[in-house]
Scaffold this motif. Structure first.
Motif, PDB file in Angstrom:
ATOM      1  N   VAL A  93       0.829  -1.218   0.000  1.00 17.28           N
ATOM      2  CA  VAL A  93       0.000   0.000   0.000  1.00 17.28           C
ATOM      3  C   VAL A  93       0.855   1.257   0.000  1.00 17.28           C
ATOM      4  O   VAL A  93       1.982   1.236   0.450  1.00 17.28           O
ATOM      5  CB  VAL A  93      -0.914   0.045   1.250  1.00 17.28           C
ATOM      6  CG1 VAL A  93      -0.111   0.064   2.541  1.00 17.28           C
ATOM      7  CG2 VAL A  93      -1.850   1.262   1.216  1.00 17.28           C
ATOM      8  N   GLY A  94       0.292   2.324  -0.516  1.00 17.02           N
ATOM      9  CA  GLY A  94       0.907   3.644  -0.363  1.00 17.02           C
ATOM     10  C   GLY A  94       1.421   4.250  -1.641  1.00 17.02           C
ATOM     11  O   GLY A  94       1.491   5.463  -1.779  1.00 17.02           O
ATOM     12  N   ASP A  96      -2.239  -5.858  -3.596  1.00 21.70           N
ATOM     13  CA  ASP A  96      -1.787  -4.484  -3.867  1.00 21.70           C
ATOM     14  C   ASP A  96      -3.013  -3.586  -3.748  1.00 21.70           C
ATOM     15  O   ASP A  96      -3.839  -3.518  -4.653  1.00 21.70           O
ATOM     16  CB  ASP A  96      -1.180  -4.431  -5.273  1.00 21.70           C
ATOM     17  CG  ASP A  96      -0.744  -3.030  -5.670  1.00 21.70           C
ATOM     18  OD1 ASP A  96      -0.895  -2.091  -4.870  1.00 21.70           O
ATOM     19  OD2 ASP A  96      -0.237  -2.888  -6.804  1.00 21.70           O
ATOM     20  N   ARG A 123       2.394  10.851   2.497  1.00 21.80           N
ATOM     21  CA  ARG A 123       1.697  11.844   1.689  1.00 21.80           C
ATOM     22  C   ARG A 123       2.021  13.253   2.180  1.00 21.80           C
ATOM     23  O   ARG A 123       1.784  13.584   3.333  1.00 21.80           O
ATOM     24  CB  ARG A 123       0.196  11.582   1.786  1.00 21.80           C
ATOM     25  CG  ARG A 123      -0.647  12.577   1.051  1.00 21.80           C
ATOM     26  CD  ARG A 123      -2.026  11.999   0.877  1.00 21.80           C
ATOM     27  NE  ARG A 123      -2.977  12.978   0.440  1.00 21.80           N
ATOM     28  CZ  ARG A 123      -4.259  12.706   0.250  1.00 21.80           C
ATOM     29  NH1 ARG A 123      -4.708  11.489   0.485  1.00 21.80           N
ATOM     30  NH2 ARG A 123      -5.083  13.634  -0.155  1.00 21.80           N
TER      31      ARG A 123
HETATM   32  C1  6R9 Z   1      -3.594   4.430   1.950  1.00 23.78           C
HETATM   33  C2  6R9 Z   1      -2.814   5.658   1.608  1.00 23.78           C
HETATM   34  C3  6R9 Z   1      -3.275   8.098  -0.977  1.00 23.78           C
HETATM   35  C4  6R9 Z   1      -2.503   8.066  -2.284  1.00 23.78           C
HETATM   36  C5  6R9 Z   1      -3.303   7.632  -3.470  1.00 23.78           C
HETATM   37  C6  6R9 Z   1      -2.201   7.127  -4.399  1.00 23.78           C
HETATM   38  C7  6R9 Z   1      -1.228   6.459  -3.459  1.00 23.78           C
HETATM   39  C8  6R9 Z   1      -2.003   4.393  -2.224  1.00 23.78           C
HETATM   40  C9  6R9 Z   1      -1.563   2.826  -3.664  1.00 23.78           C
HETATM   41  C10 6R9 Z   1      -1.208   4.071  -4.234  1.00 23.78           C
HETATM   42  C11 6R9 Z   1      -0.571   3.026  -6.175  1.00 23.78           C
HETATM   43  C12 6R9 Z   1      -1.356   1.646  -4.450  1.00 23.78           C
HETATM   44  N1  6R9 Z   1      -1.494   5.021  -3.300  1.00 23.78           N
HETATM   45  N2  6R9 Z   1      -2.044   3.073  -2.424  1.00 23.78           N
HETATM   46  N3  6R9 Z   1      -0.727   4.165  -5.487  1.00 23.78           N
HETATM   47  N4  6R9 Z   1      -0.853   1.805  -5.708  1.00 23.78           N
HETATM   48  N5  6R9 Z   1      -1.634   0.416  -3.984  1.00 23.78           N
HETATM   49  O1  6R9 Z   1      -1.692   5.579   1.159  1.00 23.78           O
HETATM   50  O2  6R9 Z   1      -3.476   6.858   1.828  1.00 23.78           O
HETATM   51  O3  6R9 Z   1      -1.727   8.578   2.471  1.00 23.78           O
HETATM   52  O4  6R9 Z   1      -4.080   9.239   1.773  1.00 23.78           O
HETATM   53  O5  6R9 Z   1      -2.420   8.392   0.109  1.00 23.78           O
HETATM   54  O6  6R9 Z   1      -1.443   7.118  -2.205  1.00 23.78           O
HETATM   55  O7  6R9 Z   1      -1.577   8.191  -5.020  1.00 23.78           O
HETATM   56  O8  6R9 Z   1      -4.057   8.694  -3.990  1.00 23.78           O
HETATM   57  P1  6R9 Z   1      -2.917   8.325   1.607  1.00 23.78           P
END
Ligand code: 6R9
Length: 628
Positions: free
Chosen positions: A383-384, A408, A522
């Motif tokens: 995640v992230g 994922d 973020r």
């Molecule tokens: C849960 C979290 C959100 C942003 C999201 C995107 C990126 C999160 C991802 C991912 C690609 C994944 N993002 N998970 N991009 N694959 N599996 O991270 O929340 O901190 O609010 O961020 O993170 O860009 O819009 P948050």
């Protein structure tokens, strides 16, 4: 999982598949699409309600109210519900400190600690609806404070301990918190991270704060302001800290927490989540995406200062009656196998982390992993940020031993729960978050809001409301509408670009706004820039994310100096440190470039996309709005 690598798909083994909660994604997705309300209400009925809801969803676009009329409490569901069964004596939390100390809590023990702190908060005058800020390292009290606030109907608002003075102050002031819970420090990478002095500096300009509660973690000397600062352990030793506390009966739509997140412009937004909808969303995604059973030991490496920790360290696993693991320190302390040793010693079955961490641990080679027994692992998660196929394959082969499918999961602070994610039964493509969770409808659209063709890049949108959807931006419903529902009327604009392939699999590309994801964290360009211009030498600044093979992105800033200041290495270093002090070490720019001017629109907005394109040597695109 078998190594059945059929073309581009990876399939779960028949053995794994036979025991899954969900064996057929398409069937369940179809049902949920045709009967969304009955789908969500069947799931909600698996949890405890003081009073059932009258209506599953009230959709007054763009405000969704889920389980209207229902009364519940998420802390009741996370703790009391299990304490009333045989699960009372099973482990709810295994915590490991960086210095190798281990603390465990059964459901009953955790409930009692939570009740005691809930009673302390009450005695200090915290009432239903009041905000409690939590600025703690990864120690059990972080979770205890969250659940205690939730239990009495107060609203918790966590600030990641990697943030610093300005960031903390802005968040406390926006929330108008009465209390902040902090610690004398935390241990990270062999060092003590001081927190209390940051709180002191921040709170000096936070008029709403009546009290600072300090957990003793490191034993470091800290200043205690008489009449304001109180030790956690002293409060918990008072007779008022009774282990009995009934949960406040909350409306399903009552706020549970505010979590601040970086937006496109200005101050961070307070994303508001509810007791009812958020509970249902985190409960079911944890259960189905990780195939969680109550005998599972789940380790999500995130910090609860971020949404991943809220949903998948604290609430999701506890709502499912599983054991959750929390680790205080750095992944490579004292040696690069610390994480794998935790998996081995605590028999972790589900392991959820971020691509940056995988990429950095990959660099140490697989021998650190191979000496450890990771045979308890069953499901992995990411995640992230987007996970590159190379990291995916290493995670799959070396950590998962080609046996554990990788989930994922794409989602956001705003979505509260997983939105696009495989389930363990889903055939996987390395690098794709695959398909929407049942009950959720997503699309990839062009500038006009029309679906793009397979393989074309577009904007990711969510087309129907989901239970853990943010309720609003705290104290600013206009900003909520504007930010998420105005770009493409009728649908939720996520801020990410993506592609959909011929099989309907979604591939996330990255942010299209002024959010930068650094090592999965973020951050917003606006906050970084405002920290820079608060330095006397800086006239103007612009921040961009620059792709980096390890961290996904690093922060690069362009700075115009005021008259009388000369660019130098020393000044660049000073500016980096300044951002570190104001905003936090995670927001420190990696690169600073001094410039004479910045590209701007005629209305004076900095065109960061032009800077980014120039930096990457890409075409700068449409320049018709450029000033000159
Ligand atoms: C849960 C979290 C959100 C942003 C999201 C995107 C990126 C999160 C991802 C991912 C690609 C994944 N993002 N998970 N991009 N694959 N599996 O991270 O929340 O901190 O609010 O961020 O993170 O860009 O819009 P948050």
């Amino acid at each position: 999982m078998s190594t059945n690598h059929n073309g581009e798909f990876f399939y779960p083994s028949e053995e794994l598949k036979s025991k899954l909660h969900v064996k057929n994604y398409d069937e369940i997705y179809q049902y949920a699409a045709e009967h969304p309300e009955s789908f969500w209400s069947v799931i909600a009925s698996e949890l405890s309600w003081f009073k059932p809801w009258d209506k599953v969803l009230e959709w007054e676009y763009p405000f969704a109210r889920w389980f209207v009329g229902g009364k519940t409490n998420i802390a009741y569901n996370a703790l009391d519900r299990h304490v009333n069964t045989w699960r009372r004596n099973k482990l709810a939390l295994i915590w490991e400190g960086e210095n190798a100390e281990v603390r465990t809590y059964t459901y009953l023990q955790l409930q009692r600690e939570v009740n005691r702190f809930a009673n302390v908060l009450k005695a200090m005058g915290v009432q239903k609806g009041d905000r409690v800020s939590i600025y703690l390292p990864r120690i059990p009290e972080q979770m205890i404070a969250m659940l205690a606030a939730a239990k009495i109907g107060a609203i918790h608002t966590l600030v990641y301990a990697g943030f610093s003075v300005e960031a903390l102050r802005d968040r406390i002031n926006d929330a108008e918190s009465k209390i902040v819970v902090t610690a004398d420090g935390g241990f990270y990478n062999g060092k003590v991270v001081p927190l209390k002095n940051i709180v002191d500096e921040a709170v000096s300009k936070c008029p709403s704060i009546i009290s600072v509660i300090v957990v003793k973690r490191t034993g470091a000397d800290v200043d205690m302001t008489p009449g304001r600062d109180l030790w956690y352990h002293e409060l918990m030793a008072l007779p008022i800290a009774s282990p009995k506390c009934d949960a406040e009966e909350m409306d399903a739509t009552d706020p549970l927490f505010i979590l601040y997140t970086s937006g496109t412009t200005g101050k961070p937004k307070g994303v508001v989540h509810s007791h009812g909808g958020y509970m249902v969303g985190t409960y079911i995604t944890t259960k189905w995406v990780f195939d969680m059973k109550e005998e599972d030991t789940h380790w999500c490496t995130a910090d609860s200062g971020w949404v991943t920790g809220h949903s998948y360290v604290v609430y999701g696993p506890l709502l499912n009656g599983a054991t959750t693991v929390m680790y205080e320190g750095a992944p490579t302390y004292p040696l690069p196998d610390r994480w794998w040793s935790i998996v081995e010693r605590h028999n972790v079955t589900i392991f959820y982390t971020a691509p940056t961490a995988i990429r950095s641990l990959m660099r140490y080679g697989s021998s650190w992993v191979n000496r450890r027994d990771l045979s308890t692992l069953r499901i992995l998660g990411s995640v992230g940020e987007p996970i590159n196929p190379e990291a995916w394959l290493w995670f799959y082969k070396i950590i998962g031993q080609e046996r554990c499918p990788i989930m994922d999961t794409w989602w956001q602070t705003e979505t509260g729960m997983h939105i696009i994610t495989p389930l363990p039964c889903t055939p996987l493509k390395p690098g794709s978050a695959s398909k929407p969770f049942p009950g959720i409808v997503v699309d990839v659209v062009d500038e006009e809001g029309e679906s793009v063709k397979p393989g074309e890049e577009g904007f990711l949108v969510i087309k129907t409301p989901w239970p853990a959807m943010l309720q609003t931006v705290y104290k600013d419903p206009e900003r909520y509408k504007q930010q998420y529902w105005s770009r493409f009327p009728g649908v939720y604009f996520a801020g990410d670009s993506a592609k959909k392939d011929e099989d309907g699999y979604i591939w996330i590309i990255g942010r299209v706004d002024d959010v930068i994801k650094v090592a999965g964290y973020r951050l917003g360009t606006a906050e970084i820039e405002s920290a820079l211009v608060s330095h006397p030498a800086v006239a103007e600044a612009a921040a961009i994310g620059k792709p980096d093979p390890l961290k996904g992105n690093i922060i690069k800033v362009f700075v115009i100096l005021k008259f009388g200041y000369e660019p130098s290495e020393k000044l660049a270093q000073e500016l980096k440190n300044h951002v570190g002090h104001e905003l936090g070490p995670i927001a420190k720019p990696a690169e600073i470039q001094f410039v004479e001017s910045l590209p701007k629109t005629r209305s004076g907005k900095i065109m960061r996309r032009v800077l980014r394109a120039q930096e990457l040597g890409q075409p700068v695109g449409d320049l018709s709005t450029l000033e000159e």
